[in-house]
Structures are given as C-alpha cells and as structure tokens.
Design a protein around this motif. Structure first.
Motif, short mmCIF file in Angstrom:
data_model
loop_
_atom_site.label_atom_id
_atom_site.label_comp_id
_atom_site.label_asym_id
_atom_site.label_seq_id
_atom_site.Cartn_x
_atom_site.Cartn_y
_atom_site.Cartn_z
N ALA A 171 -13.31 85.19 96.64
CA ALA A 171 -13.77 85.48 95.28
C ALA A 171 -13.05 86.70 94.72
CB ALA A 171 -15.28 85.69 95.26
N ALA A 172 -12.88 87.72 95.55
CA ALA A 172 -12.14 88.90 95.12
C ALA A 172 -10.69 88.54 94.82
CB ALA A 172 -12.20 89.98 96.19
N ALA A 173 -10.13 87.65 95.62
CA ALA A 173 -8.77 87.18 95.37
C ALA A 173 -8.69 86.49 94.02
CB ALA A 173 -8.32 86.24 96.48
N ALA A 174 -9.67 85.63 93.72
CA ALA A 174 -9.67 84.91 92.45
C ALA A 174 -9.78 85.87 91.27
CB ALA A 174 -10.82 83.90 92.43
N ALA A 175 -10.61 86.90 91.41
CA ALA A 175 -10.74 87.90 90.34
C ALA A 175 -9.42 88.62 90.11
CB ALA A 175 -11.84 88.88 90.68
N ALA A 176 -8.73 88.94 91.19
CA ALA A 176 -7.44 89.63 91.07
C ALA A 176 -6.38 88.71 90.46
CB ALA A 176 -6.98 90.13 92.44
N ILE A 177 -6.44 87.43 90.78
CA ILE A 177 -5.52 86.46 90.17
C ILE A 177 -5.73 86.41 88.67
CG2 ILE A 177 -4.90 84.01 90.02
CD1 ILE A 177 -5.77 83.84 93.04
N SER A 178 -6.99 86.37 88.26
CA SER A 178 -7.31 86.36 86.84
C SER A 178 -6.77 87.60 86.15
CB SER A 178 -8.83 86.25 86.66
OG SER A 178 -9.17 86.13 85.30
N ALA A 179 -6.96 88.76 86.76
CA ALA A 179 -6.46 90.01 86.19
C ALA A 179 -4.94 89.99 86.07
CB ALA A 179 -6.91 91.19 87.04
N ALA A 180 -4.27 89.45 87.06
CA ALA A 180 -2.81 89.36 87.03
C ALA A 180 -2.35 88.48 85.87
CB ALA A 180 -2.28 88.82 88.35
N ALA A 181 -3.03 87.34 85.69
CA ALA A 181 -2.63 86.41 84.63
C ALA A 181 -2.85 87.00 83.24
CB ALA A 181 -3.40 85.10 84.77
N VAL A 182 -3.98 87.66 83.05
CA VAL A 182 -4.27 88.27 81.74
C VAL A 182 -3.26 89.38 81.45
CG1 VAL A 182 -5.95 89.63 80.44
CG2 VAL A 182 -6.71 87.65 81.76
N THR A 183 -2.98 90.20 82.45
CA THR A 183 -2.00 91.27 82.26
C THR A 183 -0.63 90.71 81.94
OG1 THR A 183 -3.23 92.66 83.82
CG2 THR A 183 -0.98 93.31 83.33
N ALA A 184 -0.25 89.65 82.65
CA ALA A 184 1.05 89.02 82.38
C ALA A 184 1.12 88.51 80.95
CB ALA A 184 1.28 87.88 83.38
N ARG A 185 0.06 87.85 80.49
CA ARG A 185 0.05 87.32 79.12
C ARG A 185 0.23 88.45 78.10
NH1 ARG A 185 -4.98 83.87 77.29
NH2 ARG A 185 -6.04 85.76 77.97
N VAL A 186 -0.55 89.51 78.24
CA VAL A 186 -0.47 90.62 77.29
C VAL A 186 0.93 91.23 77.27
CG1 VAL A 186 -1.32 92.94 76.77
CG2 VAL A 186 -2.93 91.13 77.37
N ASN A 187 1.53 91.40 78.43
CA ASN A 187 2.85 92.02 78.49
C ASN A 187 3.94 91.10 77.96
OD1 ASN A 187 2.07 94.52 79.43
ND2 ASN A 187 2.14 93.91 81.56
N ILE A 188 3.79 89.80 78.15
CA ILE A 188 4.74 88.87 77.52
C ILE A 188 4.62 88.95 76.01
CG2 ILE A 188 5.30 86.43 77.16
CD1 ILE A 188 4.36 85.95 80.08
N GLU A 189 3.39 88.88 75.52
CA GLU A 189 3.16 88.90 74.08
C GLU A 189 3.61 90.21 73.43
OE1 GLU A 189 -0.68 85.84 74.01
OE2 GLU A 189 -1.01 88.01 73.97
N ALA A 190 3.52 91.31 74.16
CA ALA A 190 3.95 92.60 73.62
C ALA A 190 5.45 92.65 73.37
CB ALA A 190 3.54 93.72 74.57
N ASN A 191 6.21 91.90 74.17
CA ASN A 191 7.66 91.90 74.03
C ASN A 191 8.17 90.86 73.03
OD1 ASN A 191 8.64 93.93 76.04
ND2 ASN A 191 7.51 92.63 77.46
N LEU A 192 7.38 89.85 72.74
CA LEU A 192 7.84 88.73 71.93
C LEU A 192 8.36 89.12 70.54
CD1 LEU A 192 5.32 85.86 72.75
CD2 LEU A 192 7.81 85.81 73.03
N PRO A 193 7.70 90.01 69.80
CA PRO A 193 8.17 90.27 68.44
C PRO A 193 9.60 90.78 68.34
CG PRO A 193 5.94 91.11 68.72
CD PRO A 193 6.43 90.72 70.08
N ARG A 253 -13.84 79.33 88.31
CA ARG A 253 -14.52 78.26 89.05
C ARG A 253 -14.57 78.56 90.54
NH1 ARG A 253 -12.09 74.91 85.00
NH2 ARG A 253 -10.27 74.44 86.28
N VAL A 254 -13.52 79.17 91.07
CA VAL A 254 -13.52 79.58 92.48
C VAL A 254 -14.60 80.63 92.71
CG1 VAL A 254 -12.19 80.73 94.29
CG2 VAL A 254 -11.09 79.00 92.85
N ILE A 255 -14.67 81.61 91.83
CA ILE A 255 -15.69 82.65 91.97
C ILE A 255 -17.09 82.05 91.90
CG2 ILE A 255 -16.67 84.71 90.89
CD1 ILE A 255 -13.77 85.35 89.92
N THR A 256 -17.29 81.14 90.96
CA THR A 256 -18.61 80.50 90.83
C THR A 256 -18.98 79.74 92.08
OG1 THR A 256 -18.39 80.32 88.42
CG2 THR A 256 -19.94 78.82 89.49
#
Length: 203
Positions: A143-165, A192-195
C-alpha cells in the motif's frame, strides 16, 4: 545523488536552490515504491506463493529502483541546463534569438526525465497489481508502494506540464501532453491497490 546521505539530500532540497526539486523527489518516490515492491516480493517467496510472478516482480522492481535514482539525477541536471539558458545574454536581436532557442531546447530536455518517470510509474503500478493477489498478506507495504507510485505520477505530470508552454517542437509537445495524461490512470490504479490492502487488513 546516489551516494548522498538522506540528511545531505534534504538539506540541499530545503535550500533556496531550484535543483534538486520536485522532479528529483518524484523520481525518488518511484525508487522507494520499487524498493518496497521488491521487499514485499522477497517476503512472498514461500511455497504457498506464485514463484513465477513473485520472481518477475522482484527482478523488475529491483531494476526500476536503480533506474529511478538515475532519473532523479537526470532531472536535476536537466533543470540546471534550463537555468543556464535563462542567463544567456539578450542585448542584441541575435543574442535574444539564440537565448530563446536555447531556452526552448532546454525545456524540451527538462521534460524528458519526468516523461520517463511517468513511464516508470506505469510499470510500477502494473507490478503492484500483479503482486497484490499473490503477496504475503502480512506485508502491507504494498500500500505504501502504491501511494508512492501515485505521488511519482502526479509529480511527473506537473513537471511535464510546467515545461510545455516553452516547447516549440509541436510533435514533442503532443507526445508530452499524452504522457502527462497517463497520471490519472496511474493514480486510479494505485488507489485500487491501496483500497484492496485496507480491505484485507480490516477483515
């Protein structure tokens, strides 16, 4: 970064310096997730468990943990190139054009580590899903692994979007937008894994 102490890294992270920053921490979220999945797999290697699945997940997770640390270092290095591009002179039209081109190129490069991080997060959440039904039920770190995966994905999205403009290469920008959009699927699957783990421990 690979040989740095946790204390030293946190000191640098807290400093008034752009690198290391969110991108590096996102990659380290992925590294920790991979290590946790590998740990759960190693606790699930008894005769009652699916040896093929456990062995495959363990090997893949070990590799991704190493890969993610490299992404953390790559993210910091890429951002330093962006910072350097912004310091280029802009006193003449030619200098302004060269500076603008350098910034656009460096932003494209800076988007690559988070895009690779998103790909790693997709792989990691798949490993978590594969491991979940065959894992040792007493090891809830998945479950902790799944939470960390989620954090990695959200961080990746924000950093991609920050560079796009600032990216002029439209095919690259389109590819990056599609990669950023993968975050919602990763976080849904991780949730779903955490749940599932929470339901198991509440029985």
């Amino acid at each position: 970064m690979r040989d740095e102490t946790i204390g030293s890294f946190l000191t640098r992270l807290a400093a008034r310096s752009a690198a290391p920053g969110g991108g590096a921490t996102g990659a380290l979220h992925a590294a920790q997730a991979a290590a946790l999945l590998a740990m759960v797999a190693r606790y699930s290697d008894g005769p009652r468990h699916d040896a093929e699945t456990v062995g495959r997940v363990r090997a893949a997770a070990d590799g991704l943990a190493d890969e993610a640390v490299d992404l953390a270092a790559a993210d910091s290095a890429a951002f330093e190139k962006v910072a350097a591009a912004y310091t280029l002179p802009r006193d003449t039209p030619d200098e302004k054009a060269a500076r603008s081109a350098a910034i656009a190129e460096s932003l494209g490069g800076a988007a690559r580590p988070p895009a690779d991080l998103m790909a790693a997060a997709v792989r990691l959440v798949g490993l978590a899903e594969d491991l979940l039904p065959v894992a040792n039920k007493n090891v809830i770190s998945i479950a902790a692994a799944a939470a960390a995966i989620s954090a990695a994905a959200v961080t990746a999205r924000v950093n991609i979007e920050a560079n796009l403009p600032g990216i002029r290469d439209e095919p690259l920008a389109g590819e990056l937008r599609a990669t950023a959009a993968l975050a919602d699927g990763v976080t849904d699957r991780a949730d779903r894994v955490i749940t599932a783990v929470r339901e198991e421990i509440s029985k």
